[in-house]
Every structure is written in structure tokens, then in C-alpha cells.
Design a protein around this motif. Structure first.
Motif, PDB file in Angstrom:
ATOM      1  N   ALA A  16       0.834  -1.205   0.000  1.00 14.17           N
ATOM      2  CA  ALA A  16       0.000   0.000   0.000  1.00 14.17           C
ATOM      3  C   ALA A  16       0.866   1.252   0.000  1.00 14.17           C
ATOM      4  O   ALA A  16       0.591   2.216  -0.723  1.00 14.17           O
ATOM      5  CB  ALA A  16      -0.937  -0.008   1.206  1.00 14.17           C
ATOM      6  N   LEU A  17       1.934   1.242   0.786  1.00 12.56           N
ATOM      7  CA  LEU A  17       2.829   2.395   0.829  1.00 12.56           C
ATOM      8  C   LEU A  17       3.579   2.574  -0.490  1.00 12.56           C
ATOM      9  O   LEU A  17       3.722   3.695  -0.988  1.00 12.56           O
ATOM     10  CB  LEU A  17       3.816   2.247   1.985  1.00 12.56           C
ATOM     11  N   ILE A  18       4.059   1.475  -1.042  1.00 11.48           N
ATOM     12  CA  ILE A  18       4.767   1.532  -2.321  1.00 11.48           C
ATOM     13  C   ILE A  18       3.830   2.002  -3.431  1.00 11.48           C
ATOM     14  O   ILE A  18       4.205   2.837  -4.277  1.00 11.48           O
ATOM     15  CB  ILE A  18       5.372   0.152  -2.666  1.00 11.48           C
ATOM     16  N   THR A  19       2.611   1.520  -3.439  1.00  8.06           N
ATOM     17  CA  THR A  19       1.635   1.925  -4.448  1.00  8.06           C
ATOM     18  C   THR A  19       1.310   3.406  -4.332  1.00  8.06           C
ATOM     19  O   THR A  19       1.206   4.109  -5.348  1.00  8.06           O
ATOM     20  CB  THR A  19       0.349   1.091  -4.299  1.00  8.06           C
ATOM     21  N   ALA A  20       1.154   3.889  -3.113  1.00 10.69           N
ATOM     22  CA  ALA A  20       0.877   5.315  -2.918  1.00 10.69           C
ATOM     23  C   ALA A  20       2.031   6.157  -3.446  1.00 10.69           C
ATOM     24  O   ALA A  20       1.813   7.173  -4.117  1.00 10.69           O
ATOM     25  CB  ALA A  20       0.635   5.602  -1.438  1.00 10.69           C
ATOM     26  N   TYR A  21       3.261   5.741  -3.179  1.00 10.25           N
ATOM     27  CA  TYR A  21       4.419   6.482  -3.666  1.00 10.25           C
ATOM     28  C   TYR A  21       4.438   6.530  -5.193  1.00 10.25           C
ATOM     29  O   TYR A  21       4.582   7.603  -5.787  1.00 10.25           O
ATOM     30  CB  TYR A  21       5.715   5.859  -3.143  1.00 10.25           C
ATOM     31  N   PHE A  22       4.290   5.375  -5.828  1.00 13.81           N
ATOM     32  CA  PHE A  22       4.361   5.334  -7.282  1.00 13.81           C
ATOM     33  C   PHE A  22       3.197   6.065  -7.939  1.00 13.81           C
ATOM     34  O   PHE A  22       3.372   6.743  -8.954  1.00 13.81           O
ATOM     35  CB  PHE A  22       4.440   3.895  -7.791  1.00 13.81           C
ATOM     36  N   CYS A  23       2.012   5.949  -7.385  1.00 12.90           N
ATOM     37  CA  CYS A  23       0.867   6.634  -7.981  1.00 12.90           C
ATOM     38  C   CYS A  23       1.012   8.153  -7.895  1.00 12.90           C
ATOM     39  O   CYS A  23       0.645   8.865  -8.823  1.00 12.90           O
ATOM     40  CB  CYS A  23      -0.429   6.206  -7.304  1.00 12.90           C
ATOM     41  N   VAL A  24       1.569   8.645  -6.799  1.00  8.83           N
ATOM     42  CA  VAL A  24       1.694  10.089  -6.633  1.00  8.83           C
ATOM     43  C   VAL A  24       2.914  10.626  -7.372  1.00  8.83           C
ATOM     44  O   VAL A  24       2.810  11.547  -8.191  1.00  8.83           O
ATOM     45  CB  VAL A  24       1.749  10.469  -5.134  1.00  8.83           C
ATOM     46  N   PHE A  25       4.089  10.077  -7.100  1.00 10.68           N
ATOM     47  CA  PHE A  25       5.325  10.682  -7.589  1.00 10.68           C
ATOM     48  C   PHE A  25       5.779  10.190  -8.962  1.00 10.68           C
ATOM     49  O   PHE A  25       6.562  10.878  -9.620  1.00 10.68           O
ATOM     50  CB  PHE A  25       6.445  10.460  -6.579  1.00 10.68           C
ATOM     51  N   GLU A  26       5.323   9.052  -9.405  1.00 12.47           N
ATOM     52  CA  GLU A  26       5.749   8.549 -10.709  1.00 12.47           C
ATOM     53  C   GLU A  26       4.670   8.704 -11.778  1.00 12.47           C
ATOM     54  O   GLU A  26       4.991   8.852 -12.957  1.00 12.47           O
ATOM     55  CB  GLU A  26       6.138   7.063 -10.605  1.00 12.47           C
ATOM     56  N   PHE A  27       3.390   8.648 -11.381  1.00 16.63           N
ATOM     57  CA  PHE A  27       2.313   8.714 -12.372  1.00 16.63           C
ATOM     58  C   PHE A  27       1.522  10.016 -12.295  1.00 16.63           C
ATOM     59  O   PHE A  27       1.217  10.617 -13.317  1.00 16.63           O
ATOM     60  CB  PHE A  27       1.349   7.537 -12.212  1.00 16.63           C
ATOM     61  N   GLY A  28       1.165  10.462 -11.110  1.00 18.19           N
ATOM     62  CA  GLY A  28       0.250  11.596 -10.967  1.00 18.19           C
ATOM     63  C   GLY A  28       0.876  12.951 -11.175  1.00 18.19           C
ATOM     64  O   GLY A  28       0.469  13.719 -12.052  1.00 18.19           O
ATOM     65  N   LEU A  29       1.859  13.301 -10.352  1.00 11.36           N
ATOM     66  CA  LEU A  29       2.453  14.632 -10.425  1.00 11.36           C
ATOM     67  C   LEU A  29       3.180  14.918 -11.732  1.00 11.36           C
ATOM     68  O   LEU A  29       3.070  16.039 -12.247  1.00 11.36           O
ATOM     69  CB  LEU A  29       3.386  14.852  -9.227  1.00 11.36           C
ATOM     70  N   PRO A  30       3.922  13.979 -12.321  1.00 14.07           N
ATOM     71  CA  PRO A  30       4.534  14.281 -13.621  1.00 14.07           C
ATOM     72  C   PRO A  30       3.508  14.565 -14.716  1.00 14.07           C
ATOM     73  O   PRO A  30       3.755  15.381 -15.605  1.00 14.07           O
ATOM     74  CB  PRO A  30       5.347  13.024 -13.950  1.00 14.07           C
ATOM     75  N   LYS A  31       2.357  13.916 -14.652  1.00 12.76           N
ATOM     76  CA  LYS A  31       1.315  14.166 -15.648  1.00 12.76           C
ATOM     77  C   LYS A  31       0.689  15.547 -15.465  1.00 12.76           C
ATOM     78  O   LYS A  31       0.292  16.190 -16.430  1.00 12.76           O
ATOM     79  CB  LYS A  31       0.215  13.104 -15.582  1.00 12.76           C
ATOM     80  N   LEU A  32       0.586  16.012 -14.215  1.00 18.59           N
ATOM     81  CA  LEU A  32       0.011  17.331 -13.973  1.00 18.59           C
ATOM     82  C   LEU A  32       0.934  18.448 -14.432  1.00 18.59           C
ATOM     83  O   LEU A  32       0.475  19.535 -14.776  1.00 18.59           O
ATOM     84  CB  LEU A  32      -0.308  17.502 -12.482  1.00 18.59           C
ATOM     85  N   SER A  33       2.222  18.208 -14.431  1.00 15.13           N
ATOM     86  CA  SER A  33       3.169  19.273 -14.751  1.00 15.13           C
ATOM     87  C   SER A  33       3.466  19.412 -16.245  1.00 15.13           C
ATOM     88  O   SER A  33       4.197  20.314 -16.628  1.00 15.13           O
ATOM     89  CB  SER A  33       4.479  19.038 -13.990  1.00 15.13           C
ATOM     90  N   THR A  34       2.898  18.556 -17.107  1.00 15.70           N
ATOM     91  CA  THR A  34       3.186  18.652 -18.533  1.00 15.70           C
ATOM     92  C   THR A  34       2.454  19.808 -19.197  1.00 15.70           C
ATOM     93  O   THR A  34       2.960  20.391 -20.147  1.00 15.70           O
ATOM     94  CB  THR A  34       2.822  17.350 -19.265  1.00 15.70           C
ATOM     95  N   GLY A  35       1.256  20.129 -18.733  1.00 19.00           N
ATOM     96  CA  GLY A  35       0.497  21.227 -19.310  1.00 19.00           C
ATOM     97  C   GLY A  35      -0.474  20.820 -20.393  1.00 19.00           C
ATOM     98  O   GLY A  35      -1.288  21.634 -20.830  1.00 19.00           O
ATOM     99  N   HIS A  36      -0.442  19.588 -20.839  1.00 22.52           N
ATOM    100  CA  HIS A  36      -1.407  19.115 -21.830  1.00 22.52           C
ATOM    101  C   HIS A  36      -2.708  18.739 -21.133  1.00 22.52           C
ATOM    102  O   HIS A  36      -2.694  18.203 -20.028  1.00 22.52           O
ATOM    103  CB  HIS A  36      -0.857  17.905 -22.579  1.00 22.52           C
ATOM    104  N   GLN A  37      -3.813  18.990 -21.798  1.00 23.42           N
ATOM    105  CA  GLN A  37      -5.110  18.747 -21.173  1.00 23.42           C
ATOM    106  C   GLN A  37      -5.336  17.272 -20.875  1.00 23.42           C
ATOM    107  O   GLN A  37      -5.820  16.923 -19.798  1.00 23.42           O
ATOM    108  CB  GLN A  37      -6.228  19.268 -22.053  1.00 23.42           C
ATOM    109  N   GLU A  38      -4.992  16.384 -21.801  1.00 25.68           N
ATOM    110  CA  GLU A  38      -5.223  14.952 -21.567  1.00 25.68           C
ATOM    111  C   GLU A  38      -4.334  14.408 -20.451  1.00 25.68           C
ATOM    112  O   GLU A  38      -4.735  13.524 -19.701  1.00 25.68           O
ATOM    113  CB  GLU A  38      -5.044  14.139 -22.853  1.00 25.68           C
TER     114      GLU A  38
END
Length: 75
Positions: A16-38
Motif C-alpha cells: 500500500a505504501l509503495i503503491t501510494a508512492y508510485f501513484c503520486v510521484f511517478e504517475f500523478g504529479l509528472p502528468k500534472l506538470s506537462t500542461g497538456h489537457q489529456e
């Protein structure tokens, strides 16, 4: 068998801890910082919908396994 279930409970909590880390820092935040709508929509879905469901679900399952909730002789 009961000790094996407790060991697996620790494993589920660790996952659960590993999944939370990867979902936030590897998948979620990098996608938010790209600037593309999708990418922004996908990042929001990952951060606010999928991460809590997966991480909290695994954590609760691990907690129940660790506390002996799944023991066969529990009454």
C-alpha cells in the motif's frame, strides 16, 4: 498458517505504501506538470480517484490480516 497470514498482512501494508508512492510521484504529479489537457485529466484521475482506492484498500486488507480478522477459529 496464522503466522503466514500476519506476514502477508505486513506485505499488503508495505505494498500500500509503495503503491501510494508510485501513484503520486511517478504517475500523478509528472502528468500534472506537462500542461497538456489529456495529461492533466489523467493525473487528476490517478491522484484523486485511483490512488486512494488502491492504497487504502491494500492497507485495510493488510491491517485485517495482521490483526487476525481472517483467522479460522475466530468467533
Amino acid at each position: 498458517m496464522e503466522n503466514f497470514k500476519k506476514i502477508l498482512g505486513i506485505l499488503w501494508i508495505f505494498l500500500a505504501l509503495i503503491t501510494a508512492y508510485f501513484c503520486v510521484f511517478e504517475f500523478g504529479l509528472p502528468k500534472l506538470s506537462t500542461g497538456h489537457q489529456e495529461d492533466t485529466v489523467f493525473g487528476i484521475i490517478i491522484l484523486f480517484i485511483l490512488t486512494p482506492i488502491i492504497s487504502i484498500g491494500l492497507g485495510i486488507f493488510g491491517y485485517y490480516a495482521l490483526s487476525g480478522e481472517y483467522n479460522e477459529n475466530k468467533m
